[in-house]
Motif scaffolding. Structure first.
Motif, PDB file in Angstrom:
ATOM      1  N   LEU A  31      71.862  72.071 -13.877  1.00 44.67           N
ATOM      2  CA  LEU A  31      71.534  72.163 -12.456  1.00 44.67           C
ATOM      3  C   LEU A  31      70.040  71.926 -12.250  1.00 44.67           C
ATOM      4  O   LEU A  31      69.245  72.031 -13.196  1.00 44.67           O
ATOM      5  N   ASP A  32      69.673  71.643 -11.020  1.00 44.67           N
ATOM      6  CA  ASP A  32      68.252  71.529 -10.700  1.00 44.67           C
ATOM      7  C   ASP A  32      67.599  72.903 -10.840  1.00 44.67           C
ATOM      8  O   ASP A  32      68.239  73.933 -10.593  1.00 44.67           O
ATOM      9  N   PRO A  33      66.329  72.949 -11.223  1.00 44.61           N
ATOM     10  CA  PRO A  33      65.645  74.237 -11.340  1.00 44.61           C
ATOM     11  C   PRO A  33      65.645  74.983 -10.003  1.00 44.61           C
ATOM     12  O   PRO A  33      65.619  74.365  -8.945  1.00 44.61           O
ATOM     13  N   ALA A  34      65.686  76.307 -10.089  1.00 45.28           N
ATOM     14  CA  ALA A  34      65.720  77.138  -8.881  1.00 45.28           C
ATOM     15  C   ALA A  34      64.553  78.134  -8.835  1.00 45.28           C
ATOM     16  O   ALA A  34      64.495  78.954  -7.942  1.00 45.28           O
ATOM     17  N   GLY A  35      63.683  78.094  -9.833  1.00 50.31           N
ATOM     18  CA  GLY A  35      62.583  79.045  -9.855  1.00 50.31           C
ATOM     19  C   GLY A  35      63.046  80.452 -10.141  1.00 50.31           C
ATOM     20  O   GLY A  35      62.561  81.406  -9.526  1.00 50.31           O
ATOM     21  N   LEU A  36      63.996  80.608 -11.066  1.00 46.38           N
ATOM     22  CA  LEU A  36      64.528  81.934 -11.398  1.00 46.38           C
ATOM     23  C   LEU A  36      63.430  82.829 -11.926  1.00 46.38           C
ATOM     24  O   LEU A  36      62.527  82.374 -12.633  1.00 46.38           O
ATOM     25  N   GLY A  37      63.540  84.104 -11.630  1.00 46.17           N
ATOM     26  CA  GLY A  37      62.552  85.087 -12.070  1.00 46.17           C
ATOM     27  C   GLY A  37      62.815  85.558 -13.488  1.00 46.17           C
ATOM     28  O   GLY A  37      63.662  85.010 -14.190  1.00 46.17           O
ATOM     29  N   PRO A  38      62.106  86.601 -13.903  1.00 48.87           N
ATOM     30  CA  PRO A  38      62.289  87.156 -15.251  1.00 48.87           C
ATOM     31  C   PRO A  38      63.756  87.460 -15.529  1.00 48.87           C
ATOM     32  O   PRO A  38      64.511  87.797 -14.612  1.00 48.87           O
ATOM     33  N   PHE A  39      64.153  87.348 -16.781  1.00 46.82           N
ATOM     34  CA  PHE A  39      65.564  87.527 -17.136  1.00 46.82           C
ATOM     35  C   PHE A  39      66.028  88.930 -16.772  1.00 46.82           C
ATOM     36  O   PHE A  39      65.346  89.916 -17.029  1.00 46.82           O
ATOM     37  N   GLU A  40      67.213  88.987 -16.139  1.00 44.37           N
ATOM     38  CA  GLU A  40      67.780  90.282 -15.740  1.00 44.37           C
ATOM     39  C   GLU A  40      69.199  90.412 -16.236  1.00 44.37           C
ATOM     40  O   GLU A  40      69.930  89.501 -16.383  1.00 44.37           O
TER      41      GLU A  40
END
Length: 87
Positions: A78-87
């Motif tokens: 998928l296109d990047p989504a700017g996900l935050g730190p792994f949760e």
């Protein structure tokens, strides 16, 4: 350049042990994203560089906890989504 990988795993996956494994693996590879149980298995989204994502997918299968059984794994780029730190 960041990319995003969505994975859907089905099988016998102990929620707590498998999530801990995924958290540690993502952290070791400096990936952001999340891991969540679903009615059908476990959904994972990770974001980072392509080499780290490829290694994540390889090690997800190769190094998984001994009691974790994966009957199927589906993956989508998928296109990047700017996900935050792994949760």
């Amino acid at each position: 350049m960041a990319e995003r990988l969505r994975l859907m795993l089905r099988g016998a996956l102990d929620d707590a042990a498998f999530k801990t494994f995924v958290d540690h693996l993502a952290g070791a590879l400096h990936l952001s994203g999340w891991c969540r149980p679903t009615a059908h298995g476990v959904a994972i989204e990770v974001e980072g560089g392509r080499p780290a994502l490829d290694l994540f997918r390889l090690r997800l299968d190769r190094d998984r906890p001994p009691r974790a059984f994966v009957s199927s794994l589906e993956a989508w780029w998928l296109d990047p989504a700017g996900l935050g730190p792994f949760e």
